[in-house]
Design a protein around this motif. Structure first.
Motif, PDB file in Angstrom:
ATOM      1  N   UNK A 170     -31.259  20.725 116.302  1.00  0.00           N
ATOM      2  CA  UNK A 170     -32.578  20.660 115.615  1.00  0.00           C
ATOM      3  C   UNK A 170     -33.634  21.279 116.204  1.00  0.00           C
ATOM      4  N   UNK A 171     -34.573  22.109 115.569  1.00  0.00           N
ATOM      5  CA  UNK A 171     -35.738  22.888 116.089  1.00  0.00           C
ATOM      6  C   UNK A 171     -36.762  22.681 114.961  1.00  0.00           C
ATOM      7  N   UNK A 172     -38.075  22.917 115.657  1.00  0.00           N
ATOM      8  CA  UNK A 172     -39.056  23.009 114.885  1.00  0.00           C
ATOM      9  C   UNK A 172     -40.057  24.305 114.992  1.00  0.00           C
ATOM     10  N   UNK A 173     -40.303  24.761 113.858  1.00  0.00           N
ATOM     11  CA  UNK A 173     -41.535  25.714 113.812  1.00  0.00           C
ATOM     12  C   UNK A 173     -42.800  25.087 113.465  1.00  0.00           C
ATOM     13  N   UNK A 174     -43.979  25.628 114.435  1.00  0.00           N
ATOM     14  CA  UNK A 174     -45.141  24.836 114.198  1.00  0.00           C
ATOM     15  C   UNK A 174     -46.136  26.030 114.075  1.00  0.00           C
ATOM     16  N   UNK A 175     -47.132  25.614 113.004  1.00  0.00           N
ATOM     17  CA  UNK A 175     -48.062  26.539 112.700  1.00  0.00           C
ATOM     18  C   UNK A 175     -49.461  25.746 112.607  1.00  0.00           C
ATOM     19  N   UNK A 176     -50.376  26.300 113.139  1.00  0.00           N
ATOM     20  CA  UNK A 176     -51.817  25.868 113.022  1.00  0.00           C
ATOM     21  C   UNK A 176     -52.611  26.786 112.339  1.00  0.00           C
ATOM     22  N   UNK A 177     -53.288  26.528 111.217  1.00  0.00           N
ATOM     23  CA  UNK A 177     -53.906  27.570 110.627  1.00  0.00           C
ATOM     24  C   UNK A 177     -55.505  26.715 110.296  1.00  0.00           C
ATOM     25  N   UNK A 178     -56.459  27.775 110.595  1.00  0.00           N
ATOM     26  CA  UNK A 178     -58.060  27.352 110.398  1.00  0.00           C
ATOM     27  C   UNK A 178     -58.419  27.824 109.136  1.00  0.00           C
ATOM     28  N   UNK A 179     -59.196  27.392 108.384  1.00  0.00           N
ATOM     29  CA  UNK A 179     -59.827  28.059 107.059  1.00  0.00           C
ATOM     30  C   UNK A 179     -61.191  28.622 107.075  1.00  0.00           C
ATOM     31  N   UNK A 180     -61.540  29.697 106.697  1.00  0.00           N
ATOM     32  CA  UNK A 180     -62.862  30.367 106.925  1.00  0.00           C
ATOM     33  C   UNK A 180     -63.429  30.191 105.457  1.00  0.00           C
ATOM     34  N   UNK A 181     -62.697  29.658 104.304  1.00  0.00           N
ATOM     35  CA  UNK A 181     -63.233  29.496 103.091  1.00  0.00           C
ATOM     36  C   UNK A 181     -62.535  28.514 102.301  1.00  0.00           C
ATOM     37  N   UNK A 182     -63.265  28.051 101.259  1.00  0.00           N
ATOM     38  CA  UNK A 182     -62.594  27.088 100.377  1.00  0.00           C
ATOM     39  C   UNK A 182     -61.261  27.591  99.561  1.00  0.00           C
TER      40      UNK A 182
END
Length: 450
Positions: free
Chosen positions: A332-344
């Protein structure tokens, strides 16, 4: 219990190999003629104080990045190179497969080369005649054995070279990357044969980039880096250290080495097992700092989007919870993403895609396909997304892409997309046919002929 030298098939002690590098060819002549012995060269340490040993009947793999000195140490062990200092003692008859062409006369036929190499190894012509059929059956190159080897493809060449090396009953077999030339079925055949002769007492020393083979076939692994000895020990543990070198995580590597050096014997093994059992829980939950700083990221990646969202961090996490670009097939393995939003944004979609080196999409998914409940976001919000799955791709090199997209008024909108942002190296000890493994459950029933 202390081992004596007679217990070792190979005993490498403080081996250093220095090459003199000259900026211009004339500098070599200037140095040789200088009355005051002025140096016009700089020293390059291909190996620097390397020490390790291989017990009789043991199977050992040497691993490390390109330029770490793996092939150099094998050439010193086999006598092809002389060390600048130190020594490599060998107790037993060596059969070596170092590189294509070594020990073969290109103008001779395959048959003639078999007899010539047998003579060089101390066998009489009659003895080689007794081994000839086994060698020809293993190589399986048909009538090409009667043709000059300069007409062979690289695949045929390695078939003949390996068939010869492995069928002369060697006490020590040394293999350097040669198997990477053959097809997957021949490689499998070679490893089965290596396993057979190992059970009969043959010592095996191999250099390979195939970490799956190191884990599956070796009793011990030795890790080199830039000509320096790093560590030796259980293959799985040493491969983990190697992964940290590939990812540039030298601080983490030094921490692990310090822990390894704090223990010895059974205590070290118990501590290692304890660390492995706890590693997923300890590491998977929270990684300090940015994940992308602990894996290899493509500096030449392509990225675009309208800027309303930004993938600020990403990571690949293996089954033990370590951030790494190297993943084991079947785990098993995991792909991680962290996303920051600059608009609604009302309904963002998070994706990943894995491609081969030719750019063909092999696999991928997104939160819309998976039916994930994604909430509307406002400027300043951060989403952390994890895709966890089993690695079923064959061993090899792949490319990872990811994005944050959405649909607005029926149109597909890209907020941020990263093409080929990271590589994925899949380590496998069993490759099947095609792109991925169907993970077949095989049952075979034999009905004897009565």
């Amino acid at each position: 219990m202390n081992k004596t030298s007679s217990d070792y098939a190979i005993d490498v002690r403080n081996v250093t190999k220095i090459y003199k590098l000259y900026d211009k060819p004339i500098d070599r002549l200037k140095e040789s003629l200088s009355p005051v012995h002025k140096n016009y060269h700089r020293d390059f340490y291909a190996l620097n104080g390397i020490s390790f040993h291989v017990k009789k009947g043991e199977s050992v793999g040497i691993i490390g990045t390109n330029g770490s000195g793996k092939s150099t140490i094998l050439k010193i062990i086999t006598g092809v190179l002389t060390p600048t200092s130190g020594e490599a003692k060998v107790d037993g008859v060596i059969s070596a497969l170092l590189e294509l062409g070594a020990g073969f006369n290109m103008d001779y036929t395959g048959i003639e080369n078999i007899y010539m190499n047998g003579t060089m190894m101390g066998f009489s012509r009659k003895e080689m005649e007794g081994k000839l059929q086994d060698i020809l059956d293993f190589a399986d190159i048909g009538d090409f054995v009667y043709q000059p080897v300069k007409t062979y493809s690289s695949g045929m060449f390695v078939r003949l070279a390996f068939a010869l090396a492995i069928n002369v009953e060697p006490e020590i077999l040394i293999v350097d990357e040669a198997l990477s030339v053959g097809d997957v079925f021949f490689q499998s055949k070679c490893y089965r044969r290596m396993e057979e002769i190992r059970k009969n007492g043959t010592t095996i020393l191999m250099v390979t980039h195939d970490m799956g083979s190191i884990i599956k076939y070796c009793d011990k692994a030795v890790l080199l880096n830039k000509g320096e000895f790093v560590a030796e020990g259980a293959p799985g543990r040493i491969v983990d250290l190697y992964k940290k070198i590939l990812a540039g995580r030298m601080d983490s590597l030094e921490e692990d080495l310090a822990k390894m050096n704090d223990f010895s014997g059974e205590e070290a093994l118990e501590e290692e097992n304890l660390l492995e059992n706890k590693s997923f829980q300890a590491e998977a939950g929270k990684h300090q700092g940015l994940m992308k700083d602990k894996i290899t990221i493509n500096a030449n990646r392509t990225e675009y989007g309208d800027g309303r969202a930004e993938i600020v961090d990403l990571g690949l996490v293996d089954a033990k919870g370590s951030l790494t670009n190297l993943l084991l097939k079947g785990e098993m393995f995991t792909i991680k993403e962290k996303i920051q939003f600059h608009a609604d944004i009302q309904a963002p979609i998070f994706t990943y895609t894995i491609k081969d080196k030719k750019g063909t999409d092999l696999s991928g998914t997104n939160t819309m396909f998976e039916g994930t409940d994604i909430k509307p976001v406002k400027a300043g919000d951060i989403y952390e997304v994890s895709f966890t799955q089993k690695m079923t791709l064959q061993g090899g090199e792949y490319l990872l892409s990811m994005s944050c997209t959405g649909f607005e008024n029926g149109e597909h909108v890209v907020y941020h997309r990263l093409y080929d942002v990271a590589n994925i190296t899949v380590i496998s000890n069993k490759n099947t046919v095609g792109v991925y493994d169907m993970e077949s459950q095989v049952e075979a029933v034999l009905t004897p002929n009565k």
